[in-house]
Structures are given as C-alpha cells and as structure tokens.
Design a protein around this motif. Structure first.
Motif, mmCIF file in Angstrom:
data_model
loop_
_atom_site.group_PDB
_atom_site.id
_atom_site.type_symbol
_atom_site.label_atom_id
_atom_site.label_comp_id
_atom_site.label_asym_id
_atom_site.label_seq_id
_atom_site.Cartn_x
_atom_site.Cartn_y
_atom_site.Cartn_z
ATOM 1 N N ILE A 122 0.877 -1.292 0.009
ATOM 2 C CA ILE A 122 0.137 -0.047 0.042
ATOM 3 C C ILE A 122 0.723 1.166 -0.063
ATOM 4 C CG2 ILE A 122 -1.438 1.217 1.448
ATOM 5 C CD1 ILE A 122 -2.853 -1.471 2.245
ATOM 6 N N ALA A 144 -6.751 -5.914 1.641
ATOM 7 C CA ALA A 144 -7.542 -5.216 0.646
ATOM 8 C C ALA A 144 -8.625 -4.385 1.447
ATOM 9 C CB ALA A 144 -8.566 -6.263 0.044
ATOM 10 N N ALA A 183 -6.266 -1.125 2.076
ATOM 11 C CA ALA A 183 -6.187 -0.514 0.838
ATOM 12 C C ALA A 183 -7.175 0.453 0.499
ATOM 13 C CB ALA A 183 -5.776 -1.577 -0.278
ATOM 14 N N ALA A 184 -8.318 -0.148 0.875
ATOM 15 C CA ALA A 184 -9.897 0.693 0.382
ATOM 16 C C ALA A 184 -9.760 2.108 0.972
ATOM 17 C CB ALA A 184 -10.659 -0.093 1.072
ATOM 18 N N SER A 215 -6.994 3.747 1.441
ATOM 19 C CA SER A 215 -5.521 4.480 1.208
ATOM 20 C C SER A 215 -5.586 5.389 0.131
ATOM 21 C CB SER A 215 -4.424 3.292 0.990
ATOM 22 O OG SER A 215 -4.735 2.542 -0.420
ATOM 23 N N SER A 250 -5.812 2.181 -4.088
ATOM 24 C CA SER A 250 -6.388 0.881 -4.425
ATOM 25 C C SER A 250 -6.456 0.350 -5.799
ATOM 26 C CB SER A 250 -7.859 0.495 -3.839
ATOM 27 O OG SER A 250 -8.451 1.381 -4.230
ATOM 28 N N TRP A 276 -4.484 -7.692 -5.841
ATOM 29 C CA TRP A 276 -3.944 -8.766 -4.933
ATOM 30 C C TRP A 276 -4.027 -10.051 -5.338
ATOM 31 C CZ3 TRP A 276 -2.152 -6.380 -0.880
ATOM 32 C CH2 TRP A 276 -2.472 -4.737 -0.425
#
Length: 211
Positions: free
Chosen positions: A58, A81, A84-85, A87, A90, A95
């Motif tokens: 990330i 995940a 990351a959503a 961040s 994404s 992944w």
C-alpha cells in the motif's frame, strides 16, 4: 515449537491475529527500510512477494507504483484489501492469492520485494526464485529476520532453513548479473502488546540487476 510455514499455518496466524485484535497483524506502518531503499527509484511495476497485511504494498502504491501483491493466505489478503480501500491507492494494487513455491507471475518487475516472508521452502531458495522476476535494470529488495539463539519476540522457533544472513543472501547473487547496493543486519525495537519492547535483528539486502 517448530512450525511448517504452509497455507494452514498462515491462515491460522492471520485468523488468530484478527480475533485477538492484534495491531501487529497488518496494522503496523510499513517497515522503515522500504522508504529508505526505494527513495531514489522511479516508480514503475512492483511485486510484493508474501505481502501479508499489505502495509508495504500500500505504501508503494501510494507513492505511484503499480503493485502486484501476492500471499498464500486469503485471510491476510482480505485484511490487506480492507486497509487498501481507505488508502486512496487501491487502483494501483492487485491482490493475488498464491503459493510462492509454485506460482509464476508471468512477468518481470522494476522492483521485487519481500518483507519477513516465510514460505514452505528453504529461505535462500525462495530468494533465488523471486530474484528471477526482476527485470533488467530493476531492483531486488529483501528484508528478513535474522534468527539467532538470542532472538526474542517471535513466539516460535524457526527451522534452520528459514534463516538467512546478509552474507548468505548476497553470495547467491552473481556479481556479473547483480550490483549489491545494501547488505546489512540492523537492529531495531518494536512496541508489542502492553507496551512491551520487542527487539528485532533484521537482514536488509538491496541489489540492482545489471542491464
């Protein structure tokens, strides 16, 4: 107790971390070597081999890299995940659930990195394998734990083949093909549960594949 680092082990590892609310289970910031070792690189394509909770993948994506992040644990990837959503990066992350002993990405990358990954194979053979995925002119970054008798804080015993030193890693990198940029064994301290200090002895190797 000595563990086999197979899929069942890593699924339990991450499930127990989620159940326990462990901050170390994917909640920590990326390791401090990542920014230092990649600061002079031009963002391109990257592979994070054994990405775990995704902190390093990330971080790279948030700095403009297009990152393929692979791990054997579906639980770890779900955690990554989720993180990351939030961040904002994404769209630059992919992944992949994969057994790194067998999986082949079908491509080579400007940066291949691994951080504390332990697949169910000898550690040095794992590093040999991922080194083959570095594109000409690209970078290999290996960060691992140096497992010594005085090491503490890991909670389990690692088999001998899970350990590697900076010297044993660099010895595998043919000087006609690789330029060694970093090869060191630094120490640092993390804060564990209840504020407990956890000493770490790391191995950091960065090498550039010659064109």
């Amino acid at each position: 107790m000595t563990y086999e680092f197979d899929k069942d082990f890593w699924e339990r590892h991450w499930q127990e971390g989620r159940a326990g609310g462990s901050g170390s289970m994917g909640g920590n910031p990326p390791n401090p070597y990542l920014a230092r070792e990649t600061s002079g690189l031009t963002p391109g394509t990257a592979l994070d081999a054994g990405c775990g909770g995704g902190a390093e993948a990330i971080w790279l994506a948030s700095h403009g890299w297009h990152v393929t992040a692979a791990d054997i644990s579906s639980e770890a990837l779900a955690r990554a995940a989720e993180r990351a959503a939030t961040s904002g990066a994404s769209e630059r992350l992919q992944w992949v659930e994969a057994d790194l002993r067998l999986w082949n990405p079908g491509d080579r990358f400007d940066l291949v990195m691994t951080h504390y990954a332990h697949p169910a194979m000898p550690q040095l053979e794992f590093y040999d394998r991922i080194a083959g995925w570095v594109a000409p002119g690209g970078t290999l970054l290996i960060v691992g734990h140096l497992h010594t008798p005085e090491s503490t804080g890991h909670g389990h015993q690692h088999p001998a083949e899970a350990s590697a030193t900076a010297a044993t890693v660099t010895a595998r990198l043919d000087g006609t093909e690789w330029e060694i940029v970093t090869a060191e064994e630094p120490r640092r301290t993390l804060t564990g549960h209840g504020g407990r200090a956890v000493p770490l002895h790391d191995v950091v190797v960065r090498a550039t594949r010659r064109r």
